[in-house]
Scaffold this motif. Sequence first.
Motif, PDB file in Angstrom:
ATOM      1  N   PHE A 144       0.832  -1.202   0.000  1.00  0.00           N
ATOM      2  CA  PHE A 144       0.000   0.000   0.000  1.00  0.00           C
ATOM      3  C   PHE A 144       0.871   1.258   0.000  1.00  0.00           C
ATOM      4  N   ARG A 145       1.910   1.275   0.816  1.00  0.00           N
ATOM      5  CA  ARG A 145       2.789   2.436   0.879  1.00  0.00           C
ATOM      6  C   ARG A 145       3.525   2.661  -0.437  1.00  0.00           C
ATOM      7  N   ILE A 146       3.938   1.589  -1.083  1.00  0.00           N
ATOM      8  CA  ILE A 146       4.635   1.719  -2.373  1.00  0.00           C
ATOM      9  C   ILE A 146       3.699   2.297  -3.420  1.00  0.00           C
ATOM     10  N   ILE A 147       2.469   1.803  -3.479  1.00  0.00           N
ATOM     11  CA  ILE A 147       1.504   2.297  -4.471  1.00  0.00           C
ATOM     12  C   ILE A 147       1.204   3.775  -4.249  1.00  0.00           C
ATOM     13  N   VAL A 148       0.974   4.152  -2.998  1.00  0.00           N
ATOM     14  CA  VAL A 148       0.666   5.550  -2.685  1.00  0.00           C
ATOM     15  C   VAL A 148       1.850   6.451  -3.026  1.00  0.00           C
ATOM     16  N   GLY A 149       3.058   6.056  -2.623  1.00  0.00           N
ATOM     17  CA  GLY A 149       4.231   6.883  -2.875  1.00  0.00           C
ATOM     18  C   GLY A 149       4.571   7.033  -4.339  1.00  0.00           C
ATOM     19  N   LYS A 150       4.255   6.027  -5.138  1.00  0.00           N
ATOM     20  CA  LYS A 150       4.612   6.060  -6.553  1.00  0.00           C
ATOM     21  C   LYS A 150       3.562   6.752  -7.411  1.00  0.00           C
ATOM     22  N   SER A 151       2.310   6.659  -7.053  1.00  0.00           N
ATOM     23  CA  SER A 151       1.241   7.098  -7.952  1.00  0.00           C
ATOM     24  C   SER A 151       0.632   8.450  -7.610  1.00  0.00           C
ATOM     25  N   LEU A 152       0.786   8.943  -6.385  1.00  0.00           N
ATOM     26  CA  LEU A 152       0.111  10.172  -5.975  1.00  0.00           C
ATOM     27  C   LEU A 152       1.108  11.314  -5.795  1.00  0.00           C
ATOM     28  N   PRO A 153       0.681  12.543  -5.992  1.00  0.00           N
ATOM     29  CA  PRO A 153       1.571  13.697  -5.756  1.00  0.00           C
ATOM     30  C   PRO A 153       1.891  13.836  -4.276  1.00  0.00           C
ATOM     31  N   TYR A 154       2.950  14.619  -3.999  1.00  0.00           N
ATOM     32  CA  TYR A 154       3.438  14.728  -2.625  1.00  0.00           C
ATOM     33  C   TYR A 154       2.383  15.276  -1.665  1.00  0.00           C
ATOM     34  N   LEU A 178       0.635   8.535   3.748  1.00  0.00           N
ATOM     35  CA  LEU A 178       1.752   7.744   4.273  1.00  0.00           C
ATOM     36  C   LEU A 178       1.939   7.990   5.769  1.00  0.00           C
ATOM     37  N   GLY A 179       1.729   9.219   6.204  1.00  0.00           N
ATOM     38  CA  GLY A 179       1.795   9.497   7.631  1.00  0.00           C
ATOM     39  C   GLY A 179       0.716   8.764   8.401  1.00  0.00           C
ATOM     40  N   PHE A 180      -0.472   8.671   7.824  1.00  0.00           N
ATOM     41  CA  PHE A 180      -1.570   7.938   8.458  1.00  0.00           C
ATOM     42  C   PHE A 180      -1.260   6.444   8.544  1.00  0.00           C
ATOM     43  N   LEU A 193      10.258   0.544  -9.190  1.00  0.00           N
ATOM     44  CA  LEU A 193       9.353   1.032  -8.150  1.00  0.00           C
ATOM     45  C   LEU A 193       9.625   2.480  -7.759  1.00  0.00           C
ATOM     46  N   SER A 194      10.790   3.015  -8.089  1.00  0.00           N
ATOM     47  CA  SER A 194      11.147   4.354  -7.654  1.00  0.00           C
ATOM     48  C   SER A 194      10.284   5.411  -8.344  1.00  0.00           C
ATOM     49  N   PRO A 195       9.687   6.332  -7.585  1.00  0.00           N
ATOM     50  CA  PRO A 195       8.885   7.399  -8.208  1.00  0.00           C
ATOM     51  C   PRO A 195       9.729   8.546  -8.756  1.00  0.00           C
ATOM     52  N   ILE A 196      11.033   8.537  -8.511  1.00  0.00           N
ATOM     53  CA  ILE A 196      11.920   9.571  -9.031  1.00  0.00           C
ATOM     54  C   ILE A 196      12.943   8.946  -9.962  1.00  0.00           C
ATOM     55  N   LYS A 197      13.592   9.770 -10.770  1.00  0.00           N
ATOM     56  CA  LYS A 197      14.581   9.280 -11.730  1.00  0.00           C
ATOM     57  C   LYS A 197      15.857   8.878 -11.008  1.00  0.00           C
ATOM     58  N   THR A 198      16.338   7.688 -11.282  1.00  0.00           N
ATOM     59  CA  THR A 198      17.582   7.186 -10.689  1.00  0.00           C
ATOM     60  C   THR A 198      18.570   6.873 -11.806  1.00  0.00           C
ATOM     61  N   VAL A 199      19.823   7.219 -11.574  1.00  0.00           N
ATOM     62  CA  VAL A 199      20.881   6.978 -12.562  1.00  0.00           C
ATOM     63  C   VAL A 199      22.028   6.270 -11.865  1.00  0.00           C
ATOM     64  N   ARG A 200      22.514   5.211 -12.463  1.00  0.00           N
ATOM     65  CA  ARG A 200      23.613   4.448 -11.876  1.00  0.00           C
ATOM     66  C   ARG A 200      24.959   5.065 -12.228  1.00  0.00           C
ATOM     67  N   LEU A 201      25.839   5.095 -11.245  1.00  0.00           N
ATOM     68  CA  LEU A 201      27.216   5.496 -11.484  1.00  0.00           C
ATOM     69  C   LEU A 201      28.018   4.285 -11.932  1.00  0.00           C
ATOM     70  N   THR A 202      28.997   4.518 -12.785  1.00  0.00           N
ATOM     71  CA  THR A 202      29.774   3.424 -13.371  1.00  0.00           C
ATOM     72  C   THR A 202      31.073   3.155 -12.632  1.00  0.00           C
ATOM     73  N   ARG A 203      31.421   3.986 -11.619  1.00  0.00           N
ATOM     74  CA  ARG A 203      32.690   3.912 -10.901  1.00  0.00           C
ATOM     75  C   ARG A 203      33.880   4.304 -11.775  1.00  0.00           C
ATOM     76  N   LEU A 242       9.630  -0.802   4.553  1.00  0.00           N
ATOM     77  CA  LEU A 242       8.235  -0.369   4.592  1.00  0.00           C
ATOM     78  C   LEU A 242       7.338  -1.347   5.336  1.00  0.00           C
ATOM     79  N   MET A 243       7.841  -2.534   5.649  1.00  0.00           N
ATOM     80  CA  MET A 243       7.070  -3.492   6.450  1.00  0.00           C
ATOM     81  C   MET A 243       7.093  -3.152   7.936  1.00  0.00           C
ATOM     82  N   ASN A 244       7.953  -2.236   8.353  1.00  0.00           N
ATOM     83  CA  ASN A 244       7.989  -1.846   9.755  1.00  0.00           C
ATOM     84  C   ASN A 244       6.688  -1.141  10.129  1.00  0.00           C
TER      85      ASN A 244
END
Length: 539
Positions: A302-312, A319-321, A383-393, A468-470
């Motif tokens: 539930f927390r993943i769906i809410v965080g990914k699909s809804l605006p802040y 999520l606080g609830f 699953l990430s709602p923001i753009k993530t970019v991997r570093l190549t080292r 998120l299971m906590n």
Amino acid sequence: MPTAFFLMPFFFSYRIFFRKLRGLPRSVSSNSDATGISPSQSKNHNSFGSLYSQRSNLTNQTRIVFDVEGALLKSSCLFNYFMLVAFEAGNFLRALVLFLLCPIIFFVGDELGLKIMVMVCFFGVKKDSFRIGTAVLPKFFLEDVGLEAFEVLRGGNIKVGVSKLPQVMIECFLKDYLEFDMVIGKELKAFGGYFLGIMEDEESNIVSPLLEEQEHGGHDNMGFDTIGISASNKFNDHQLFSYCKEVYLVGDSDKRSWKNLPRDRYPKKLVFHDGRLALTPTPLETLAILMWLPLGIALAIFRIIVGKSLPYDVSFPLLGFSGLRLTVGGPKAQSENLPKDKPRGTLYVCNHRTLLDPLYLCFALKKNLHAVTYSLSKMSEILSPIKTVRLTRNRHRDGKMMEKLLNQGDVVVCPEGTTCREPYLLRYSPLFTEISDEIIPVAINTQVGMFHGTTAGGLKCLDPLFFLMNPSPIYTVQLLEKVSGLSTCRDGNRSSFDVANYVQGEIGKALGFECTKLTRRDKYLILAGNEGIASECTI
């Protein structure tokens, strides 16, 4: 009257079971009969209190033989440590089986109960990949060490630990963290590279070096003044104690008055540890975990769906609830700390606690950021709602990539390169100091009650799920004073390492964490036996 009569056996069994559950020992006589040795057969046996009051008299010629479970650890219940093995080295099913056998284990007696726990926890576990004794158990053992026993232990020159636990469970904790010179535990039988769940009965191959030294030095000295420390209810049930000049007995009242060993007294700092469980899995805590698990999985989804699909503005209250807690602070008000809009983005540099650090920073700022990471699973990217970019080292390539992202907007980076659970900061890679004129350090801390959201030896794709299971995890985000990047420092007095160390130090001060020079490579060598370079399916 008839009702009370029929309830008497129930309450009798209840009292016995929970007495065992708390790890209370049996009477001295019952254990003495089982071993065939009584305290009267000892040359000298005294109370632990008399030794503790005279601990300053111990010299560098003193050898101490410690009964680990009976005279070093505060708790006499071994179930907790085997549950950690079942959960971390096995799975939920193995932990469930051990929990269901819990009443039988506590009723059949110490020796048979120990064999049952060893069988359930170790049968079919691959020997070469077993790292629970190195990566997981030391933390829980250290939290259970009595301060008074530790102070006596430090007075000896040579320290020998005697344990009924398997050697693979206890050896790293005693040798690496408490500086024991020798550990005598049970060896586990293996076949085809897998544990059979059966302990070796013979210990002569381990004890023989000490006995040979005893023969060379005479029966009454081993080249040292040898003293033994054992539990009063298990006095002298190991053959090594018969070679001690004096044996001191630790009673239940002694243990109840002991204090826990403070973290700052650890002989070796506990910087890294692994495992999913954040609490000690006593029988009652294990019951709580197993009952919470189905609800926790549903809540995490539930927390993943809410965080990914809804605006802040919508997702944050929901999520606080659901139990997620976020605290935003810093030396200045949040609105004063945020940079004004401009053509080039701002670089946020934060310490690394979980994979969700960039996401929580976005919630704190209420805007999207680009997150650059050193390792991320495909599942986490999806699953990430923001753009993530991997570093190549690759330093040159990564620098160009981060500059490109800064031209598109704000960027967040965790220069430690890996997470650290304890109050320490790993060495910061200095690359971030060379690509931005404005750097805002961000101090992040987390608190979890049931599961850790990080792992070194498991599947990193499950890290966000476990966090998120906590029931009610807590995130604290502090926006610190802006720091000038290396490009604005033209006097030549500061290098990229100086700026990186300064940022690390400011974050450490804000959190009360200790700065170290340890790296990602150090962490993975300790916890996983590799250098932290794994396939995408595991990181």
